[in-house]
Design a protein around this motif. Structure first.
Motif, PDB file in Angstrom:
ATOM      1  N   TYR A  76       0.830  -1.210   0.000  1.00 42.44           N
ATOM      2  CA  TYR A  76       0.000   0.000   0.000  1.00 42.44           C
ATOM      3  C   TYR A  76       0.858   1.251   0.000  1.00 42.44           C
ATOM      4  N   THR A  77       2.042   1.159   0.610  1.00 39.44           N
ATOM      5  CA  THR A  77       2.932   2.322   0.541  1.00 39.44           C
ATOM      6  C   THR A  77       3.443   2.528  -0.884  1.00 39.44           C
ATOM      7  N   ASP A  78       3.596   1.430  -1.631  1.00 45.21           N
ATOM      8  CA  ASP A  78       3.948   1.554  -3.052  1.00 45.21           C
ATOM      9  C   ASP A  78       3.009   2.485  -3.768  1.00 45.21           C
ATOM     10  N   ARG A  79       1.746   2.331  -3.452  1.00 49.72           N
ATOM     11  CA  ARG A  79       0.705   3.029  -4.215  1.00 49.72           C
ATOM     12  C   ARG A  79       0.474   4.445  -3.714  1.00 49.72           C
ATOM     13  N   MET A  80       1.225   4.851  -2.715  1.00 48.54           N
ATOM     14  CA  MET A  80       1.117   6.257  -2.306  1.00 48.54           C
ATOM     15  C   MET A  80       1.893   7.121  -3.305  1.00 48.54           C
ATOM     16  N   ASP A  81       3.187   7.169  -3.164  1.00 52.05           N
ATOM     17  CA  ASP A  81       3.984   7.859  -4.183  1.00 52.05           C
ATOM     18  C   ASP A  81       4.455   6.805  -5.177  1.00 52.05           C
ATOM     19  N   TYR A  82       3.606   6.589  -6.185  1.00 45.83           N
ATOM     20  CA  TYR A  82       3.891   5.490  -7.112  1.00 45.83           C
ATOM     21  C   TYR A  82       5.078   5.785  -8.015  1.00 45.83           C
ATOM     22  N   LEU A  83       5.574   7.016  -7.995  1.00 49.18           N
ATOM     23  CA  LEU A  83       6.753   7.310  -8.819  1.00 49.18           C
ATOM     24  C   LEU A  83       8.038   7.062  -8.042  1.00 49.18           C
ATOM     25  N   ALA A  84       7.930   6.908  -6.741  1.00 54.64           N
ATOM     26  CA  ALA A  84       9.116   6.626  -5.934  1.00 54.64           C
ATOM     27  C   ALA A  84       8.765   5.553  -4.917  1.00 54.64           C
ATOM     28  N   ALA A  85       8.230   4.449  -5.409  1.00 57.22           N
ATOM     29  CA  ALA A  85       7.709   3.420  -4.510  1.00 57.22           C
ATOM     30  C   ALA A  85       8.799   2.849  -3.599  1.00 57.22           C
ATOM     31  N   MET A  86      10.024   2.744  -4.135  1.00 55.16           N
ATOM     32  CA  MET A  86      11.113   2.198  -3.324  1.00 55.16           C
ATOM     33  C   MET A  86      11.343   3.050  -2.077  1.00 55.16           C
ATOM     34  N   ASN A  87      11.299   4.364  -2.248  1.00 56.84           N
ATOM     35  CA  ASN A  87      11.529   5.257  -1.112  1.00 56.84           C
ATOM     36  C   ASN A  87      10.404   5.162  -0.099  1.00 56.84           C
ATOM     37  N   MET A  88       9.196   4.915  -0.577  1.00 56.56           N
ATOM     38  CA  MET A  88       8.071   4.769   0.343  1.00 56.56           C
ATOM     39  C   MET A  88       8.225   3.473   1.133  1.00 56.56           C
ATOM     40  N   ASN A  89       8.583   2.396   0.429  1.00 52.65           N
ATOM     41  CA  ASN A  89       8.846   1.128   1.127  1.00 52.65           C
ATOM     42  C   ASN A  89       9.856   1.339   2.232  1.00 52.65           C
ATOM     43  N   LEU A  90      10.906   2.051   1.883  1.00 53.10           N
ATOM     44  CA  LEU A  90      12.003   2.267   2.828  1.00 53.10           C
ATOM     45  C   LEU A  90      11.523   3.059   4.038  1.00 53.10           C
ATOM     46  N   GLY A  91      10.752   4.116   3.787  1.00 50.80           N
ATOM     47  CA  GLY A  91      10.281   4.954   4.891  1.00 50.80           C
ATOM     48  C   GLY A  91       9.464   4.160   5.899  1.00 50.80           C
ATOM     49  N   TRP A  92       8.538   3.371   5.390  1.00 48.83           N
ATOM     50  CA  TRP A  92       7.688   2.575   6.275  1.00 48.83           C
ATOM     51  C   TRP A  92       8.507   1.503   6.993  1.00 48.83           C
ATOM     52  N   PRO A 387      -0.077  25.696 -14.485  1.00 49.23           N
ATOM     53  CA  PRO A 387       0.621  24.423 -14.682  1.00 49.23           C
ATOM     54  C   PRO A 387       2.120  24.543 -14.398  1.00 49.23           C
ATOM     55  N   ALA A 388       2.692  25.696 -14.731  1.00 50.63           N
ATOM     56  CA  ALA A 388       4.130  25.863 -14.512  1.00 50.63           C
ATOM     57  C   ALA A 388       4.460  25.803 -13.023  1.00 50.63           C
ATOM     58  N   ILE A 389       3.565  26.307 -12.186  1.00 51.32           N
ATOM     59  CA  ILE A 389       3.826  26.298 -10.744  1.00 51.32           C
ATOM     60  C   ILE A 389       3.484  24.935 -10.150  1.00 51.32           C
ATOM     61  N   VAL A 390       2.339  24.396 -10.545  1.00 51.28           N
ATOM     62  CA  VAL A 390       1.966  23.066 -10.036  1.00 51.28           C
ATOM     63  C   VAL A 390       3.036  22.048 -10.417  1.00 51.28           C
ATOM     64  N   GLY A 391       3.504  22.151 -11.648  1.00 45.17           N
ATOM     65  CA  GLY A 391       4.529  21.216 -12.105  1.00 45.17           C
ATOM     66  C   GLY A 391       5.816  21.361 -11.323  1.00 45.17           C
ATOM     67  N   SER A 392       6.163  22.588 -10.944  1.00 48.71           N
ATOM     68  CA  SER A 392       7.420  22.785 -10.229  1.00 48.71           C
ATOM     69  C   SER A 392       7.330  22.259  -8.798  1.00 48.71           C
ATOM     70  N   LEU A 393       6.097  22.116  -8.266  1.00 48.96           N
ATOM     71  CA  LEU A 393       5.950  21.514  -6.935  1.00 48.96           C
ATOM     72  C   LEU A 393       6.084  19.997  -7.025  1.00 48.96           C
ATOM     73  N   ASP A 394       5.899  19.458  -8.236  1.00 42.42           N
ATOM     74  CA  ASP A 394       6.086  18.033  -8.498  1.00 42.42           C
ATOM     75  C   ASP A 394       5.296  17.180  -7.510  1.00 42.42           C
ATOM     76  N   ILE A 395       3.979  17.313  -7.564  1.00 44.40           N
ATOM     77  CA  ILE A 395       3.156  16.567  -6.621  1.00 44.40           C
ATOM     78  C   ILE A 395       2.749  15.232  -7.222  1.00 44.40           C
ATOM     79  N   VAL A 396       2.433  14.294  -6.348  1.00 49.09           N
ATOM     80  CA  VAL A 396       1.855  13.029  -6.782  1.00 49.09           C
ATOM     81  C   VAL A 396       0.573  12.846  -5.980  1.00 49.09           C
ATOM     82  N   MET A 397      -0.539  12.756  -6.682  1.00 54.90           N
ATOM     83  CA  MET A 397      -1.819  12.748  -5.979  1.00 54.90           C
ATOM     84  C   MET A 397      -1.996  11.498  -5.129  1.00 54.90           C
ATOM     85  N   GLY A 398      -1.400  10.410  -5.547  1.00 50.15           N
ATOM     86  CA  GLY A 398      -1.523   9.184  -4.770  1.00 50.15           C
ATOM     87  C   GLY A 398      -0.987   9.344  -3.362  1.00 50.15           C
TER      88      GLY A 398
END
Lengths: 402, 413
Positions: A76-92, A387-398
């Protein structure tokens, strides 16, 4: 009377004034990075107010975490920040280990650094490419994905998955690296490093790119701290903070002996910045350009760390160590740990009550705090800047909705 | 052809003209539609190559060359959707307005000497004016779609295209001034000879004018980095957000038609039109005058020349599109009002003064080799009043230039 009405300047103003328009940007919109919904109050092209609505990707992950053992919750942590799932695994995993006072083997430690930094690299590549997309250039996106594919290939060899890995887990990792993996990783780094200059020429130093990002969405240092921003967003504002150096000891000890400098501007210079394109004159610390640039420099930093981790990992003899049992009992108590994920400080909270299933499992998302500052950044900007500002915050909705 | 039908076929005038016009329209339409399909395919392949992909590879055999056709069939079979709140009549009308404007401009566009739908003595003016009508379709589409994104796109397009017509017009006036004619055929014919006879190399001012023209042309046909009307990362799809199927494809074809048109116009105005860089035909002693079969083939080759130049222009636009980020609307307007317009104005004045001082241009005296201007060539149907030397009487080249290219002798139109 009629004369008075005609002379009243407010009446005339009312006659010629333009109407405000409420525009709904998202949740289905090409550049809201998933299912973010922004309600823009616009006067022509000028945005006077931005309100973000979240929750379209809420999957009750935290509640599920109270019904599963920590190792079962890893996917389930994979599916939070799905672009950096390894880091989420590690955090948990680290949070659970902190509660259990468990220490992984030396080899597993270096493996985790190696994998986490590769994950950061992959994530920043997407961030970079998608940012180009937000600004209307398509090619850098595909170049970034071309390189990311190779990282995903490497990840696939470690655990069989390409996006939701569940590889790093409580007590180490599910398996050791397959034979020959390090050589492939080395080959990838050798091929990837010279290409970074290409991204700089397509985006960082491109005149139009600079025009679109420099001095747009300026996030002051104080504001960034007030809103709890973290990661490249915080460092882009000039705050010298990186949990890999400043975090809790269970996390920073992972990086013991690694040489790296926090990517932040000091006295107008980034660490080792002679190797990179100069900061354009128009750019102000805290603007979209700096946030993007910090990510670009972290890519280089991650490549460095991966090389160091590979050396250390291959120097380690002995087994990696088995991960903890899936139904290992948790001690009574609670633990909270924040780690430096690609998007910022990702925190996990865990309360154990002596059973294998945690009494509480919670996540604190970095993207959530980073997004919360959006209405401050977008005040008075143009529609194209949103979009230029939202993109620079680099959010992941998951990660925001979980 | 109409004459043939009237005299030989014995048909009434109006039927003969109707048949001729239909046939001509049919040919032009097919050439352009076919061209648009080819360009769409080319864009996909080029984009793919730029982005390290393969692009279409399966449809129609080896290079996916039938992909555009397959897409066309797909678009034809799609459901015809219209938003509930849309203004039905205008919503349906808008794609045709755009499409017609883009395609009608081809009527006056010569592909080679005498290869022109209708030779107009105000050809340049006609092309620019009709091309400018395309914006009406876009505004209609934005207004009628009942979508805020469409409205934004339409308003951007209106602001952008109207602004860019000013510097574009000024750039176009420079070759018109040098040629002393608004007739595209005359302008092209004036640049016959070696490549340094092209107006691009006429003097430094025309050289810079050309680049301003390129910028403005890209902006006026809404291509990246000026594609704000359909900026997909901001406005979803801009003015055609609510369009799908065939209606959408009309907008698409209009875009590619316009791209080709402005490139062809650039080729005619600045790059010698249908004249190749080396006057092969003249060196071989062939004439491209009307009438004989050889001339026909020479003109066919000229047509290929023009197509090549225009296609190159389109390819460059594609290259730019897949490389650069998009500008913001205020930056687009600044580019136009603060840079393009003043520079174009200065170039216009500069080219004018240069022509007064050095009428032959920068490479004056390097001479056109064999090509002679024949009597009657330049006398267009609209009553061109260029002063033309008779064959055989032509003095050495330098003095001929003074006769035919001195602005004083070219008060025409």
């Amino acid at each position: 009377m009629a004369q008075m009405v005609d002379d009243d300047p407010r009446i005339i103003e009312f006659d010629v004034r333009t109407d405000e328009m409420l525009v709904n940007m998202g949740p289905q919109h090409p550049s809201t990075h998933g299912v973010l919904r922004l309600v823009l109050r616009t006067d022509g092209e000028i945005v006077s107010q931005v309100e973000s609505h979240i929750g379209y990707l809420h999957r009750c992950a935290e509640k599920i975490g109270e019904n599963l053992t920590p190792r079962q919750w890893i996917p389930y942590t994979d599916r939070m920040d799905y672009l950096a799932a390894m880091n989420m695994n590690l955090g948990w995993s680290l949070t659970v280990e902190k509660l259990m006072r468990y220490q992984v083997s030396e080899k597993a430690r270096h493996l985790r650094v190696l994998i986490a930094e590769l994950g950061r690299l992959a994530s920043h590549l997407v961030g970079m490419g998608a940012y180009g997309l937000d600004l209307g250039t398509f090619s850098p996106f595909l170049y970034a994905f071309r390189e990311r594919e190779k990282i995903l290939d490497l990840f696939e060899e470690t655990c069989g998955a390409r996006l939701t890995y569940s590889y790093l887990t409580v007590g180490g990792a599910t398996a050791d690296l397959p034979p020959g993996w390090l050589e492939k990783c080395e080959a990838f780094l050798d091929q990837f490093t010279p290409l970074i200059a290409e991204y700089h020429s397509l985006l960082t130093t491109n005149a139009i790119f600079v025009k679109r990002t420099a001095a747009i969405g300026i996030l002051s240092e104080a504001l960034a701290i007030d809103y709890g921003c973290s990661g490249p967003v915080l460092r882009g504002s000039g705050v010298d903070q990186d949990l890999r150096r400043d975090g809790e000891s269970i996390y920073t000890s992972m990086y013991d002996g690694y040489a790296f400098e926090v990517v932040v501007q000091k006295n107008g210079h980034y660490p080792r910045d002679h190797a990179y394109p100069p900061v354009p004159r128009e750019a102000v610390v805290g603007d979209s350009w700096h946030r993007f640039y910090v990510r670009m420099l972290e890519v280089v930093q991650s490549v460095d760390l991966i090389r160091q981790a590979m050396d250390r990992y291959s120097a380690c003899r002995g087994p990696l160590g088995e991960p903890l049992k899936i139904n290992e009992k948790l001690p009574v108590g609670d633990a909270y740990l924040e780690t430096e994920c690609p998007r910022g400080q990702m925190g996990f909270y865990l309360v154990g009550d002596g059973t294998p299933i945690p009494w509480r499992a919670r996540a604190r998302s970095s993207s959530f705090s980073n997004l919360s500052v959006l209405h401050e950044l977008c005040r008075g900007c143009l529609i194209a800047d949103v979009p230029a500002i939202v993109g620079s915050l680099d959010i992941v909705m998951g990660e925001i909705d979980r | 052809m109409a004459d043939f039908l009237i005299h030989t076929g014995g048909l009434p005038d109006w039927i003969a003209w109707a048949i001729t016009a239909s046939l001509a329209a049919f040919f032009i339409l097919n050439v352009i539609a076919g061209g648009a399909l080819a360009f769409i395919w080319a864009e996909r392949k080029i984009a793919a190559r730029i982005q390290d992909r393969l692009g279409p590879t399966r449809t129609g055999g080896k290079f996916g060359w039938l992909q555009s056709l397959a897409d066309g069939i797909k678009l034809l079979t799609k459901e015809d959707l219209m938003p509930d709140g849309a203004d039905g009549l205008l919503f349906r009308l808008a794609p045709y307005v755009s499409f017609c404007a883009s395609f009608a401009a081809f009527i006056a566009l010569p592909f080679a000497f005498d290869f022109v739908g209708q030779r107009l003595n105000v050809g340049v003016f006609f092309v620019i004016a009709v091309l400018g009508l395309e914006v009406f379709g876009v505004i209609l589409a934005g207004y009628a779609s009942a979508s805020k994104w469409s409205l934004f796109g339409a308003m951007r397009e209106a602001a952008q295209v109207v602004s860019y017509e000013v510097p574009l017009g000024m750039c176009v006036v420079v070759p018109v001034m040098l040629a002393g004619s608004m007739d595209l055929v005359t302008i092209g014919e004036k640049q016959a000879g070696w490549f340094f006879q092209w107006y691009l190399f006429h003097d430094p001012f025309t050289f810079i004018t050309f680049w301003i023209y390129v910028t403005c042309a890209v902006a006026s046909v809404n291509r990246a980095p000026f594609d704000l009307a359909e900026a997909e990362s901001e406005l979803v799809a801009g003015f055609h957000t609510e369009y799908s199927g065939l209606r959408w494809s009309f907008f698409f074809m209009a875009e590619y038609g316009s791209m080709f048109l402005v490139s062809a116009l650039a080729a005619i105005l600045f790059l010698g039109g249908w004249n190749g860089p080396v006057p092969v035909a003249s060196l071989l002693g062939l004439s491209d005058g009307s009438g004989d079969t050889t001339g026909y083939f020479v003109r066919l080759a000229g047509c290929a020349n023009l197509m090549t130049k225009a296609t190159l222009g389109v390819l460059i636009m594609m290259w730019v599109r897949w490389t650069l980020p998009r500008l913001r609307i205020d930056q687009v307007m600044t580019t136009c009002l603060k840079y393009c317009t003043p520079i174009a104005a200065v170039m216009f004045v500069g080219a004018m003064l240069w022509t007064l001082a050095l009428p032959g241009g920068f490479f004056r005296g390097l001479g056109r080799p064999a090509g002679e201007i024949r009597e009657g060539w330049l006398l267009g149907p609209g009553g061109m009043s260029l002063q033309v030397q008779k064959n055989g009487e032509a003095p050495p080249s330098s003095s001929r230039f003074e006769q035919s290219e001195s602005p004083v002798s070219q008060v025409g139109l």
